[in-house]
Motif scaffolding. Structure first.
Motif, PDB file in Angstrom:
ATOM      1  N   LEU A 173       2.239  44.043 -24.533  1.00  0.00           N
ATOM      2  CA  LEU A 173       2.833  42.720 -24.414  1.00  0.00           C
ATOM      3  C   LEU A 173       1.944  41.671 -25.097  1.00  0.00           C
ATOM      4  N   ARG A 174       0.626  41.845 -24.997  1.00  0.00           N
ATOM      5  CA  ARG A 174      -0.292  40.956 -25.725  1.00  0.00           C
ATOM      6  C   ARG A 174      -0.020  41.037 -27.230  1.00  0.00           C
ATOM      7  N   ASP A 175       0.175  42.256 -27.709  1.00  0.00           N
ATOM      8  CA  ASP A 175       0.450  42.426 -29.142  1.00  0.00           C
ATOM      9  C   ASP A 175       1.801  41.839 -29.525  1.00  0.00           C
ATOM     10  N   LEU A 176       2.760  41.882 -28.609  1.00  0.00           N
ATOM     11  CA  LEU A 176       4.075  41.322 -28.883  1.00  0.00           C
ATOM     12  C   LEU A 176       4.015  39.795 -28.901  1.00  0.00           C
ATOM     13  N   CYS A 177       3.251  39.208 -27.981  1.00  0.00           N
ATOM     14  CA  CYS A 177       3.133  37.747 -27.922  1.00  0.00           C
ATOM     15  C   CYS A 177       2.249  37.202 -29.048  1.00  0.00           C
ATOM     16  N   GLY A 178       1.295  38.004 -29.491  1.00  0.00           N
ATOM     17  CA  GLY A 178       0.386  37.571 -30.557  1.00  0.00           C
ATOM     18  C   GLY A 178       0.367  38.555 -31.701  1.00  0.00           C
ATOM     19  N   PRO A 179       1.460  38.672 -32.451  1.00  0.00           N
ATOM     20  CA  PRO A 179       1.546  39.656 -33.539  1.00  0.00           C
ATOM     21  C   PRO A 179       0.570  39.333 -34.669  1.00  0.00           C
ATOM     22  N   GLU A 180       0.310  40.322 -35.513  1.00  0.00           N
ATOM     23  CA  GLU A 180      -0.685  40.177 -36.563  1.00  0.00           C
ATOM     24  C   GLU A 180      -0.377  39.018 -37.499  1.00  0.00           C
ATOM     25  N   ALA A 181       0.889  38.836 -37.867  1.00  0.00           N
ATOM     26  CA  ALA A 181       1.229  37.750 -38.793  1.00  0.00           C
ATOM     27  C   ALA A 181       0.874  36.389 -38.218  1.00  0.00           C
ATOM     28  N   LEU A 182       1.111  36.214 -36.912  1.00  0.00           N
ATOM     29  CA  LEU A 182       0.795  34.949 -36.269  1.00  0.00           C
ATOM     30  C   LEU A 182      -0.717  34.794 -36.115  1.00  0.00           C
ATOM     31  N   LYS A 183      -1.403  35.869 -35.775  1.00  0.00           N
ATOM     32  CA  LYS A 183      -2.869  35.830 -35.688  1.00  0.00           C
ATOM     33  C   LYS A 183      -3.474  35.439 -37.028  1.00  0.00           C
ATOM     34  N   THR A 184      -2.939  35.996 -38.107  1.00  0.00           N
ATOM     35  CA  THR A 184      -3.440  35.677 -39.440  1.00  0.00           C
ATOM     36  C   THR A 184      -3.225  34.203 -39.768  1.00  0.00           C
ATOM     37  N   ALA A 185      -2.063  33.672 -39.389  1.00  0.00           N
ATOM     38  CA  ALA A 185      -1.781  32.255 -39.639  1.00  0.00           C
ATOM     39  C   ALA A 185      -2.783  31.366 -38.912  1.00  0.00           C
ATOM     40  N   TYR A 186      -3.109  31.703 -37.670  1.00  0.00           N
ATOM     41  CA  TYR A 186      -4.107  30.938 -36.929  1.00  0.00           C
ATOM     42  C   TYR A 186      -5.484  31.074 -37.571  1.00  0.00           C
ATOM     43  N   HIS A 229       5.950  29.890 -31.332  1.00  0.00           N
ATOM     44  CA  HIS A 229       5.918  30.788 -30.163  1.00  0.00           C
ATOM     45  C   HIS A 229       5.870  29.956 -28.895  1.00  0.00           C
ATOM     46  N   PRO A 230       6.261  30.499 -27.757  1.00  0.00           N
ATOM     47  CA  PRO A 230       6.164  29.772 -26.493  1.00  0.00           C
ATOM     48  C   PRO A 230       4.713  29.466 -26.140  1.00  0.00           C
ATOM     49  N   ALA A 231       4.526  28.603 -25.156  1.00  0.00           N
ATOM     50  CA  ALA A 231       3.177  28.230 -24.701  1.00  0.00           C
ATOM     51  C   ALA A 231       2.639  29.314 -23.772  1.00  0.00           C
ATOM     52  N   PHE A 232       2.172  30.401 -24.373  1.00  0.00           N
ATOM     53  CA  PHE A 232       1.693  31.524 -23.574  1.00  0.00           C
ATOM     54  C   PHE A 232       0.349  31.217 -22.921  1.00  0.00           C
ATOM     55  N   PRO A 233       0.162  31.618 -21.653  1.00  0.00           N
ATOM     56  CA  PRO A 233      -1.173  31.582 -21.057  1.00  0.00           C
ATOM     57  C   PRO A 233      -2.103  32.526 -21.802  1.00  0.00           C
ATOM     58  N   ALA A 234      -3.400  32.302 -21.674  1.00  0.00           N
ATOM     59  CA  ALA A 234      -4.380  33.125 -22.379  1.00  0.00           C
ATOM     60  C   ALA A 234      -4.232  34.604 -22.045  1.00  0.00           C
ATOM     61  N   ALA A 235      -3.801  34.910 -20.814  1.00  0.00           N
ATOM     62  CA  ALA A 235      -3.682  36.312 -20.396  1.00  0.00           C
ATOM     63  C   ALA A 235      -2.615  37.062 -21.180  1.00  0.00           C
ATOM     64  N   PHE A 236      -1.699  36.333 -21.842  1.00  0.00           N
ATOM     65  CA  PHE A 236      -0.627  36.979 -22.587  1.00  0.00           C
ATOM     66  C   PHE A 236      -1.019  37.269 -24.032  1.00  0.00           C
ATOM     67  N   LEU A 237      -2.200  36.831 -24.458  1.00  0.00           N
ATOM     68  CA  LEU A 237      -2.554  36.864 -25.874  1.00  0.00           C
ATOM     69  C   LEU A 237      -3.741  37.769 -26.153  1.00  0.00           C
ATOM     70  N   PRO A 238      -3.862  38.254 -27.396  1.00  0.00           N
ATOM     71  CA  PRO A 238      -4.993  39.123 -27.747  1.00  0.00           C
ATOM     72  C   PRO A 238      -6.333  38.425 -27.536  1.00  0.00           C
ATOM     73  N   ALA A 239      -7.369  39.234 -27.324  1.00  0.00           N
ATOM     74  CA  ALA A 239      -8.692  38.675 -27.036  1.00  0.00           C
ATOM     75  C   ALA A 239      -9.239  37.855 -28.198  1.00  0.00           C
ATOM     76  N   ASP A 240      -8.861  38.188 -29.429  1.00  0.00           N
ATOM     77  CA  ASP A 240      -9.383  37.471 -30.596  1.00  0.00           C
ATOM     78  C   ASP A 240      -8.432  36.375 -31.086  1.00  0.00           C
ATOM     79  N   LYS A 242      -7.054  32.875 -31.968  1.00  0.00           N
ATOM     80  CA  LYS A 242      -7.774  31.674 -32.390  1.00  0.00           C
ATOM     81  C   LYS A 242      -7.036  30.378 -32.034  1.00  0.00           C
ATOM     82  N   GLY A 243      -5.996  30.476 -31.241  1.00  0.00           N
ATOM     83  CA  GLY A 243      -5.234  29.285 -30.883  1.00  0.00           C
ATOM     84  C   GLY A 243      -6.070  28.178 -30.266  1.00  0.00           C
ATOM     85  N   PRO A 244      -6.863  28.457 -29.216  1.00  0.00           N
ATOM     86  CA  PRO A 244      -7.676  27.394 -28.610  1.00  0.00           C
ATOM     87  C   PRO A 244      -8.669  26.773 -29.590  1.00  0.00           C
TER      88      PRO A 244
END
Length: 271
Positions: A173-186, A229-240, A242-244
């Motif tokens: 679910l973390r990977d679904l909420c924070g997919p690679e393309a979005l991680k790369t954009a951040y 993407h929705p305003a996911f809590p930190a627990a929903f997102l990958p450890a790396d 970069k949103g914050p």
């Protein structure tokens, strides 16, 4: 503007427009949303053209985008002599105000309540789910299940709705909420903000026009990511994730680029 853009300014603009495929109407939405969100705020066509030209946008493209925004109900325009002035409509202001907390908050809002909707195998149930997904910040967990912040919507007919403030979040679910393309954009945006922070003078841009367009381009790039993407809590997102870090960088840059008064921008053209 009284002088040519300095090297640092060109470098910052280049990093903020590096994709080369800016949707001009979207940039204009950011200009109005950042600089002219109040009901009485209006911006002359001359100022808008001056701002967009600093971002490398041609005057003709700006005129076409203004026409599109009028047609789509985002802005309304009036003429005073030979000058045109533009302002957000009630619809445009509502859209801007709704998005503002996600864009400008120094800390990301974390919803305390989530709900899950589950459809059956029937076509009518799947259609009800698909229709609801167009109305909020839903994420699809699988073809029959979706999740969004807030309470279960009222009036469900063929969907099962469950809401909770405690959700176990597996890795998938973390990977679904924070997919690679979005991680790369951040990641890329964070690098751009770091470069801008290094290049920009400690006292800021100084010139109202340059201050305004740098603000707009920073907010525009940030808005394009954070509203994907929705305003996911930190627990929903990958450890790396970069949103914050990006949010903190945006806040710091905007503090160095305070929102110019619209009258100062109009006066800049007359100086």
């Amino acid at each position: 503007m009284k002088d040519s853009a300095p090297d640092w300014f060109e470098t910052c603009v280049s990093h903020l427009t590096s994709e080369g495929t800016q949707r001009v109407w979207s940039v204009l939405v950011t200009i109005f949303g950042d600089l002219a969100q109040e009901e009485t705020d209006q911006i002359s066509g001359a100022v808008i053209t001056a701002l967009t030209s600093l971002a490398g946008i041609k005057a003709e493209a700006t005129r076409v985008a203004l026409h599109r925004l009028r047609k789509d109900g985002w802005i309304e325009s009036t003429r005073k002599g030979r000058s045109s002035f533009h302002r957000l409509t009630a619809f445009g202001r509502h859209q801007s105000v709704t998005a503002a907390p996600r864009i400008y908050a120094k800390e990301a809002p974390e919803p305390g309540l989530w709900h899950v909707l589950i459809a059956s195998n029937s076509d009518s149930s799947r259609k009800e789910l698909a229709d609801l997904m167009l109305t909020g910040d839903y994420i699809s967990l699988n073809p029959a299940t979706s999740m969004a912040p807030g309470q279960v919507p009222a009036g469900l007919e063929e969907l099962m709705g469950v809401e909770s403030s405690a959700i176990s979040v597996p890795g998938w679910l973390r990977d679904l909420c924070g997919p690679e393309a979005l991680k790369t954009a951040y990641d890329q945006f964070l690098r751009s903000t770091q470069i801008i922070g290094q290049e920009m003078p400690p006292e800021g841009a100084g010139d109202p026009m340059k201050t305004a367009i740098l603000r707009v381009l920073i907010v525009h790039n940030w808005r394009r990511i954070v509203l994907r993407h929705p305003a996911f809590p930190a627990a929903f997102l990958p450890a790396d994730w970069k949103g914050p870090a990006c949010r903190a960088a945006v806040s710091q840059l905007l503090e160095k680029l305070p929102r110019p008064d619209l009258t100062s921008l109009e006066a800049e053209l007359d100086s």
